[in-house]
Design a protein around this motif. Structure first.
Motif, PDB file in Angstrom:
ATOM      1  N   TYR A 142      53.488  77.944  41.871  1.00 38.64           N
ATOM      2  CA  TYR A 142      53.026  76.583  41.618  1.00 38.64           C
ATOM      3  C   TYR A 142      52.485  76.010  42.921  1.00 38.64           C
ATOM      4  N   MET A 183      50.911  72.463  44.606  1.00 35.61           N
ATOM      5  CA  MET A 183      50.863  71.035  44.386  1.00 35.61           C
ATOM      6  C   MET A 183      50.086  70.322  45.489  1.00 35.61           C
ATOM      7  N   TYR A 220      49.232  69.503  40.047  1.00 38.87           N
ATOM      8  CA  TYR A 220      49.726  70.817  40.382  1.00 38.87           C
ATOM      9  C   TYR A 220      48.963  71.846  39.550  1.00 38.87           C
ATOM     10  N   ILE A 226      55.740  76.372  45.450  1.00 38.94           N
ATOM     11  CA  ILE A 226      57.085  76.683  44.987  1.00 38.94           C
ATOM     12  C   ILE A 226      57.053  77.965  44.178  1.00 38.94           C
ATOM     13  N   PHE A 227      58.171  78.689  44.196  1.00 36.96           N
ATOM     14  CA  PHE A 227      58.278  79.905  43.392  1.00 36.96           C
ATOM     15  C   PHE A 227      58.509  79.544  41.932  1.00 36.96           C
ATOM     16  N   THR A 236      60.825  79.692  39.800  1.00 34.58           N
ATOM     17  CA  THR A 236      62.247  79.811  39.488  1.00 34.58           C
ATOM     18  C   THR A 236      62.878  78.431  39.626  1.00 34.58           C
ATOM     19  N   ASN A 237      63.872  78.166  38.801  1.00 37.70           N
ATOM     20  CA  ASN A 237      64.505  76.856  38.875  1.00 37.70           C
ATOM     21  C   ASN A 237      65.304  76.646  40.152  1.00 37.70           C
ATOM     22  N   ALA A 238      65.503  77.714  40.906  1.00 34.82           N
ATOM     23  CA  ALA A 238      66.174  77.559  42.199  1.00 34.82           C
ATOM     24  C   ALA A 238      65.170  77.388  43.318  1.00 34.82           C
ATOM     25  N   GLY A 239      63.903  77.296  42.959  1.00 37.55           N
ATOM     26  CA  GLY A 239      62.854  77.230  43.978  1.00 37.55           C
ATOM     27  C   GLY A 239      62.898  75.952  44.783  1.00 37.55           C
ATOM     28  N   LYS A 240      62.512  76.071  46.027  1.00 37.94           N
ATOM     29  CA  LYS A 240      62.450  74.924  46.931  1.00 37.94           C
ATOM     30  C   LYS A 240      61.011  74.765  47.375  1.00 37.94           C
ATOM     31  N   SER A 241      60.514  73.555  47.299  1.00 37.74           N
ATOM     32  CA  SER A 241      59.132  73.299  47.686  1.00 37.74           C
ATOM     33  C   SER A 241      58.953  73.495  49.183  1.00 37.74           C
ATOM     34  N   PHE A 257      56.201  72.613  52.118  1.00 37.86           N
ATOM     35  CA  PHE A 257      55.081  71.711  52.326  1.00 37.86           C
ATOM     36  C   PHE A 257      54.247  72.110  53.536  1.00 37.86           C
ATOM     37  N   GLY A 258      52.954  71.823  53.433  1.00 38.46           N
ATOM     38  CA  GLY A 258      52.115  71.853  54.617  1.00 38.46           C
ATOM     39  C   GLY A 258      52.354  70.587  55.429  1.00 38.46           C
TER      40      GLY A 258
END
Lengths: 113, 112
Positions: free
Chosen positions: B32, B34, B49, B92-93, B95-100, B102-103
């Motif tokens: 994903y 964004m 996104y 983000i990956f 997966t619901n455990a994914g962490k965004s 950022f640039g």
């Protein structure tokens, strides 16, 4: 008021003091997040929570503690503030993790002297 | 090396110009992509996104993802002074455990 709020909006503290930043959301979103934003580093995730009583570390968790006893609140505590923790802190929430739809609060500008 | 690199800017354009904002990334597992807009002294707000590769259009904004090149872009057509803000890309990956991740953001000024 509906939305996501943070308090205080501005805080000045001294090295070694404990500071708690508050975050409250009215949407009953499951997920909540704490980020810090520093010049040259963008947004970095400190901690996040998938639900009440479930928290997990982000990219930069050292020196911070979180709790989430109620769905709508997600306080962030700096146990012993250091100058390197001077930053702008943003809380965010989202109904689900994917697709990504985080709503950010207005931020807390923290200065540690 | 950072996982997400964003053109640093700042960028200044005249009103009506087409703006291109760009990010590159190193982790091919990101799914994903964004774009957030952040006005001065405000929290970021999600603009749009995109999932996986391709284009997505929303009014004057178009997001483009090229996974083969690990390159994403946000185009703003007919830019307005109200578009003046810092733009952050994030990824983000799947997966619901994914962490965004950022640039660092690109600050855009659109001059009337």
């Amino acid at each position: 008021d509906a939305g996501i709020t943070q308090s205080p909006r501005y805080k000045i503290t001294e090295t070694g003091r404990q500071v708690t930043l508050m975050c409250h959301q009215t949407w009953s979103h499951s997920y909540m997040f704490w980020y810090r934003q520093d010049l040259g580093h963008g947004l970095r995730l400190i901690y996040y929570s998938a639900a009440a009583d479930i928290t997990d570390k982000g990219e930069v968790p050292d020196g911070y503690v979180v709790s989430r006893s109620k769905t709508e609140n997600f306080p962030l505590t700096l146990e012993s503030a250091t100058r390197s923790q001077t930053s702008v802190y943003f809380c965010a929430s989202s109904e689900s993790r994917l697709p990504p739809r985080e709503f950010f609060g207005p931020g807390t500008r923290l200065t540690v002297l | 090396q950072k996982e997400v690199e964003q053109d640093p800017g700042p960028l200044s354009v005249p009103e009506g110009a087409i703006v291109s904002l760009n990010c590159t990334y190193s982790n091919s597992a990101f799914q994903y992509f964004m774009w957030y807009r952040q006005y001065s002294r405000k929290g970021p707000e999600l603009l749009m996104y995109t999932y996986s590769s391709g284009n997505k259009e929303d009014g004057r904004f178009t997001a483009q993802v090229d996974k083969s090149s690990k390159y994403i872009s946000l185009f703003i057509r007919d830019s307005q002074p109200s578009d003046s803000a810092t733009y952050l890309c994030a990824m983000i990956f799947n997966t619901n455990a994914g962490k965004s991740t950022f640039g660092d953001g690109t600050t855009l000024t659109v001059k009337p």
